[in-house]
Design a protein around this motif. Structure first.
Motif, PDB file in Angstrom:
ATOM      1  N   GLY A 109       0.816  -1.216   0.000  1.00 32.19           N
ATOM      2  CA  GLY A 109       0.000   0.000   0.000  1.00 32.19           C
ATOM      3  C   GLY A 109       0.847   1.261   0.000  1.00 32.19           C
ATOM      4  N   GLU A 110       1.953   1.252   0.759  1.00 32.79           N
ATOM      5  CA  GLU A 110       2.852   2.410   0.760  1.00 32.79           C
ATOM      6  C   GLU A 110       3.503   2.599  -0.602  1.00 32.79           C
ATOM      7  N   LEU A 111       3.829   1.501  -1.275  1.00 37.13           N
ATOM      8  CA  LEU A 111       4.380   1.597  -2.633  1.00 37.13           C
ATOM      9  C   LEU A 111       3.364   2.225  -3.575  1.00 37.13           C
ATOM     10  N   LYS A 112       2.107   1.788  -3.490  1.00 33.07           N
ATOM     11  CA  LYS A 112       1.059   2.381  -4.336  1.00 33.07           C
ATOM     12  C   LYS A 112       0.911   3.871  -4.053  1.00 33.07           C
ATOM     13  N   ALA A 113       0.933   4.253  -2.781  1.00 37.96           N
ATOM     14  CA  ALA A 113       0.810   5.669  -2.414  1.00 37.96           C
ATOM     15  C   ALA A 113       1.992   6.477  -2.943  1.00 37.96           C
ATOM     16  N   LYS A 114       3.178   5.893  -2.904  1.00 36.17           N
ATOM     17  CA  LYS A 114       4.370   6.586  -3.422  1.00 36.17           C
ATOM     18  C   LYS A 114       4.249   6.803  -4.922  1.00 36.17           C
ATOM     19  N   VAL A 115       3.787   5.793  -5.633  1.00 38.76           N
ATOM     20  CA  VAL A 115       3.599   5.920  -7.084  1.00 38.76           C
ATOM     21  C   VAL A 115       2.596   7.030  -7.374  1.00 38.76           C
ATOM     22  N   CYS A 116       1.500   7.055  -6.637  1.00 40.54           N
ATOM     23  CA  CYS A 116       0.468   8.077  -6.828  1.00 40.54           C
ATOM     24  C   CYS A 116       1.018   9.471  -6.541  1.00 40.54           C
ATOM     25  N   ALA A 117       1.811   9.599  -5.473  1.00 36.74           N
ATOM     26  CA  ALA A 117       2.370  10.900  -5.105  1.00 36.74           C
ATOM     27  C   ALA A 117       3.399  11.391  -6.125  1.00 36.74           C
ATOM     28  N   GLU A 118       4.220  10.470  -6.628  1.00 38.53           N
ATOM     29  CA  GLU A 118       5.278  10.861  -7.566  1.00 38.53           C
ATOM     30  C   GLU A 118       4.785  10.978  -9.002  1.00 38.53           C
ATOM     31  N   GLN A 119       3.752  10.239  -9.325  1.00 38.05           N
ATOM     32  CA  GLN A 119       3.189  10.247 -10.678  1.00 38.05           C
ATOM     33  C   GLN A 119       1.698  10.539 -10.559  1.00 38.05           C
ATOM     34  N   SER A 120       1.367  11.795 -10.404  1.00 39.07           N
ATOM     35  CA  SER A 120      -0.024  12.166 -10.117  1.00 39.07           C
ATOM     36  C   SER A 120      -1.003  11.740 -11.210  1.00 39.07           C
ATOM     37  N   ILE A 121      -0.490  11.409 -12.371  1.00 38.56           N
ATOM     38  CA  ILE A 121      -1.385  10.956 -13.446  1.00 38.56           C
ATOM     39  C   ILE A 121      -1.833   9.504 -13.237  1.00 38.56           C
ATOM     40  N   ASP A 123      -3.689   6.805 -11.179  1.00 41.04           N
ATOM     41  CA  ASP A 123      -4.721   6.645 -10.157  1.00 41.04           C
ATOM     42  C   ASP A 123      -4.597   5.243  -9.566  1.00 41.04           C
ATOM     43  N   VAL A 124      -4.434   5.151  -8.250  1.00 43.38           N
ATOM     44  CA  VAL A 124      -4.310   3.842  -7.604  1.00 43.38           C
ATOM     45  C   VAL A 124      -5.583   3.433  -6.877  1.00 43.38           C
ATOM     46  N   GLU A 125      -6.578   4.301  -6.896  1.00 46.72           N
ATOM     47  CA  GLU A 125      -7.856   4.012  -6.236  1.00 46.72           C
ATOM     48  C   GLU A 125      -8.509   2.796  -6.891  1.00 46.72           C
TER      49      GLU A 125
END
Length: 160
Positions: A109-121, A123-125
């Protein structure tokens, strides 16, 4: 009275935690963090090169150029050794992939959040990371899920 009795000790013992294993290590009090990492490799035979280690104390990541004294780390403190890894994340139904550097003690989950934060395009929802055809649990530690350097993960829509 011994004049050296008021001097701080030259060495101290720390506890090293790595992937569930616990070891102790005697280190110089004035050691820089990078030197501690080298000692961990050499003395404890942890197969993670110093430049790929991330050391953590009480939830704080330690910077290589600072010393144990800079952080006021006491004797018998526990340092956690994490490994920096790069993983590739392929986004479902696109040609886009992203290379992410993270430590192996992070959760999926932290990896998914990091991807979302660094690549705002991205969507991990309502999406999961999939490895070798299996969905990874967001609460799983990366090392426990066998995610390691060079692993290819796929970000796909969650299906019930």
């Amino acid at each position: 009275m011994d004049p050296d009795s008021n001097l701080p000790p030259a060495n101290m013992r720390i506890i090293v935690l790595w992937r569930g294993a616990i070891s102790t290590l005697e280190i110089p009090v004035a050691a820089r963090i990078i030197e501690v990492k080298v000692l961990i490799c050499e003395a404890l035979h942890i197969p993670v090169p110093a430049d790929r280690q991330e050391l953590s104390w009480e939830g704080q990541f330690l910077r290589d150029e600072l010393t144990l004294q800079n952080y006021n780390i006491p004797p018998n403190a526990s340092l956690t050794v994490l490994t920096k890894i790069k993983v590739e994340i392929y986004v479902e139904y696109s040609r886009f992939y992203y290379v992410c550097e993270v430590h192996d003690g992070a959760t999926v989950g932290e990896l998914k959040a990091k991807v979302c934060a660094e690549q705002s395009i991205i969507d991990v929802e309502h999406k999961v990371l999939r490895m070798n055809g299996f969905d990874l649990d967001d609460g799983a530690l990366l090392w426990a899920a066998t995610v390691m350097e060079g692993t290819k993960l796929h970000l796909v829509k969650y299906q019930n």
